[in-house]
Design a protein around this motif. Structure first.
Motif, PDB file in Angstrom:
ATOM      1  N   ILE A 190      65.130  48.651  -5.548  1.00 13.94           N
ATOM      2  CA  ILE A 190      66.069  49.654  -5.026  1.00 13.94           C
ATOM      3  C   ILE A 190      65.827  50.993  -5.713  1.00 13.94           C
ATOM      4  O   ILE A 190      65.712  52.037  -5.060  1.00 13.94           O
ATOM      5  N   VAL A 191      65.731  50.975  -7.030  1.00 14.26           N
ATOM      6  CA  VAL A 191      65.501  52.212  -7.782  1.00 14.26           C
ATOM      7  C   VAL A 191      64.148  52.807  -7.430  1.00 14.26           C
ATOM      8  O   VAL A 191      64.035  54.014  -7.188  1.00 14.26           O
ATOM      9  N   TRP A 237      70.582  51.305   1.045  1.00 15.63           N
ATOM     10  CA  TRP A 237      71.926  50.884   0.658  1.00 15.63           C
ATOM     11  C   TRP A 237      72.734  50.442   1.860  1.00 15.63           C
ATOM     12  O   TRP A 237      73.533  49.522   1.780  1.00 15.63           O
ATOM     13  N   SER A 292      66.125  60.762  -1.149  1.00 12.26           N
ATOM     14  CA  SER A 292      67.504  60.353  -0.930  1.00 12.26           C
ATOM     15  C   SER A 292      67.747  59.761   0.456  1.00 12.26           C
ATOM     16  O   SER A 292      68.609  58.914   0.617  1.00 12.26           O
ATOM     17  N   ASN A 293      67.014  60.184   1.481  1.00 14.35           N
ATOM     18  CA  ASN A 293      67.221  59.636   2.819  1.00 14.35           C
ATOM     19  C   ASN A 293      66.866  58.158   2.872  1.00 14.35           C
ATOM     20  O   ASN A 293      67.578  57.359   3.469  1.00 14.35           O
ATOM     21  N   SER A 294      65.768  57.782   2.255  1.00 14.93           N
ATOM     22  CA  SER A 294      65.366  56.386   2.214  1.00 14.93           C
ATOM     23  C   SER A 294      66.362  55.574   1.399  1.00 14.93           C
ATOM     24  O   SER A 294      66.685  54.446   1.750  1.00 14.93           O
ATOM     25  N   CYS A 295      66.841  56.149   0.325  1.00 10.09           N
ATOM     26  CA  CYS A 295      67.790  55.460  -0.535  1.00 10.09           C
ATOM     27  C   CYS A 295      69.071  55.146   0.245  1.00 10.09           C
ATOM     28  O   CYS A 295      69.594  54.043   0.172  1.00 10.09           O
ATOM     29  N   TRP A 296      69.541  56.088   0.991  1.00 12.27           N
ATOM     30  CA  TRP A 296      70.743  55.889   1.800  1.00 12.27           C
ATOM     31  C   TRP A 296      70.521  54.782   2.814  1.00 12.27           C
ATOM     32  O   TRP A 296      71.365  53.928   3.019  1.00 12.27           O
ATOM     33  N   TRP A 297      69.344  54.757   3.444  1.00 12.27           N
ATOM     34  CA  TRP A 297      69.026  53.719   4.424  1.00 12.27           C
ATOM     35  C   TRP A 297      68.996  52.336   3.776  1.00 12.27           C
ATOM     36  O   TRP A 297      69.529  51.378   4.320  1.00 12.27           O
ATOM     37  N   CYS A 302      64.170  54.556  -4.113  1.00 18.17           N
ATOM     38  CA  CYS A 302      64.898  55.827  -4.147  1.00 18.17           C
ATOM     39  C   CYS A 302      64.080  56.921  -4.822  1.00 18.17           C
ATOM     40  O   CYS A 302      64.147  58.075  -4.431  1.00 18.17           O
ATOM     41  N   TRP A 345      73.192  48.644  -5.826  1.00 15.52           N
ATOM     42  CA  TRP A 345      72.477  48.486  -7.089  1.00 15.52           C
ATOM     43  C   TRP A 345      73.360  47.799  -8.125  1.00 15.52           C
ATOM     44  O   TRP A 345      72.897  46.943  -8.865  1.00 15.52           O
ATOM     45  N   GLU A 396      60.798  57.598  -2.284  1.00 19.57           N
ATOM     46  CA  GLU A 396      61.047  57.955  -0.888  1.00 19.57           C
ATOM     47  C   GLU A 396      62.090  59.059  -0.718  1.00 19.57           C
ATOM     48  O   GLU A 396      62.265  59.574   0.369  1.00 19.57           O
TER      49      GLU A 396
END
Length: 62
Positions: free
Chosen positions: A43-44, A59, A52-57, A47, A3, A50
């Motif tokens: 990106i935001v 990134w 935190s799991n989607s956010c990690w994927w 996150c 980000w 979806e």
């Protein structure tokens, strides 16, 4: 962080387009700004909706 890099890209684009000719203000400049801004915004948004799991994927892939 992805980000942060995308935010830096937005700032770079805004800095770059301020020197474009005035006749490009409502065409190319606006399109470049919207395209650049959409990267960190997506990106935001991903996150938020979806979790935190989607956010990690996201990134890790970016």
């Amino acid at each position: 962080m992805v980000w942060q890099r995308s935010h830096e890209m937005v700032l770079d684009v805004y800095s770059l387009v301020k020197d474009f000719p005035k006749q490009e203000t409502y065409s190319l400049v606006d399109q470049l700004k919207r395209a650049a801004y959409s990267v960190p915004a997506n990106i935001v948004e991903g996150c938020i909706y979806e979790g935190s799991n989607s956010c990690w994927w996201i990134w890790n892939k970016a």
